[in-house]
Design a protein around this motif. Structure first.
Motif, PDB file in Angstrom:
ATOM      1  N   MET A  88     -68.495  19.227   7.722  1.00  0.00           N
ATOM      2  CA  MET A  88     -69.823  19.417   8.269  1.00  0.00           C
ATOM      3  C   MET A  88     -69.792  20.646   9.185  1.00  0.00           C
ATOM      4  O   MET A  88     -68.887  20.792   9.997  1.00  0.00           O
ATOM      5  N   HIS A  89     -70.766  21.511   9.041  1.00  0.00           N
ATOM      6  CA  HIS A  89     -70.870  22.721   9.854  1.00  0.00           C
ATOM      7  C   HIS A  89     -71.205  22.334  11.302  1.00  0.00           C
ATOM      8  O   HIS A  89     -71.910  21.367  11.567  1.00  0.00           O
ATOM      9  N   GLY A 141     -77.089  19.755  15.623  1.00  0.00           N
ATOM     10  CA  GLY A 141     -78.520  19.684  15.340  1.00  0.00           C
ATOM     11  C   GLY A 141     -79.130  18.339  15.646  1.00  0.00           C
ATOM     12  O   GLY A 141     -80.349  18.224  15.786  1.00  0.00           O
ATOM     13  N   ASP A 142     -78.315  17.319  15.786  1.00  0.00           N
ATOM     14  CA  ASP A 142     -78.829  15.985  16.051  1.00  0.00           C
ATOM     15  C   ASP A 142     -78.910  15.735  17.564  1.00  0.00           C
ATOM     16  O   ASP A 142     -77.913  15.898  18.269  1.00  0.00           O
ATOM     17  N   PRO A 143     -80.070  15.328  18.070  1.00  0.00           N
ATOM     18  CA  PRO A 143     -80.215  15.131  19.516  1.00  0.00           C
ATOM     19  C   PRO A 143     -79.320  14.027  20.084  1.00  0.00           C
ATOM     20  O   PRO A 143     -78.881  14.123  21.236  1.00  0.00           O
ATOM     21  N   GLU A 186     -64.793  13.066  13.424  1.00  0.00           N
ATOM     22  CA  GLU A 186     -64.398  13.651  12.136  1.00  0.00           C
ATOM     23  C   GLU A 186     -64.665  15.152  12.065  1.00  0.00           C
ATOM     24  O   GLU A 186     -63.980  15.863  11.343  1.00  0.00           O
ATOM     25  N   SER A 187     -65.644  15.640  12.815  1.00  0.00           N
ATOM     26  CA  SER A 187     -65.942  17.069  12.821  1.00  0.00           C
ATOM     27  C   SER A 187     -65.118  17.814  13.858  1.00  0.00           C
ATOM     28  O   SER A 187     -65.192  19.037  13.944  1.00  0.00           O
ATOM     29  N   GLY A 188     -64.340  17.079  14.648  1.00  0.00           N
ATOM     30  CA  GLY A 188     -63.457  17.697  15.623  1.00  0.00           C
ATOM     31  C   GLY A 188     -64.072  17.955  16.982  1.00  0.00           C
ATOM     32  O   GLY A 188     -63.420  18.513  17.862  1.00  0.00           O
TER      33      GLY A 188
END
Length: 115
Positions: A1-2, A8-10, A53-55
């Motif tokens: 995931m970028h 982008g999620d609040p 998971e996205s670090g």
């Protein structure tokens, strides 16, 4: 995931804001996010999982609790990407500060209305 998909999620941004103050247990994060966003514990857990998971966040086990902390690497990458655009707004912010200072001088100082 970028990185910007993550940010982008609040809810995820708010979790990172909470973790910016220091480590927090999943229970502390969940309580704050549920109070502010009205989502379920399961939904908060999913957001925490995406951050792991996205670090963007790490988790360690402390007895029965999971303790979360920010992982600085992805935030540094976002900062480096944004750095290319700072030259666009830096001069504008400096110009704004100059205009604010001029306005204060014309008014005779802070808090005094114009004559």
């Amino acid at each position: 995931m970028h990185a910007f998909d993550v940010l982008g999620d609040p809810v995820r941004r708010r979790i990172l804001e909470l973790l910016a103050d220091g480590e927090a247990s999943s229970g502390e994060v969940t309580a704050a996010v549920q109070r502010e966003f009205g989502i379920t514990q399961s939904a908060v857990s999913q957001h925490l999982k995406v951050l792991r998971e996205s670090g963007f966040a790490t988790a360690r086990i402390d007895g029965p609790r999971r303790i979360y902390a920010i992982e600085p690497g992805p935030m540094q990458e976002v900062d480096a990407w944004l750095d290319r655009f700072r030259m666009l707004w830096g001069p504008r912010l400096e110009a704004l500060a100059t205009e604010v200072a001029r306005g204060k001088k014309r008014r005779g100082g802070v808090g005094r209305p114009p004559s």
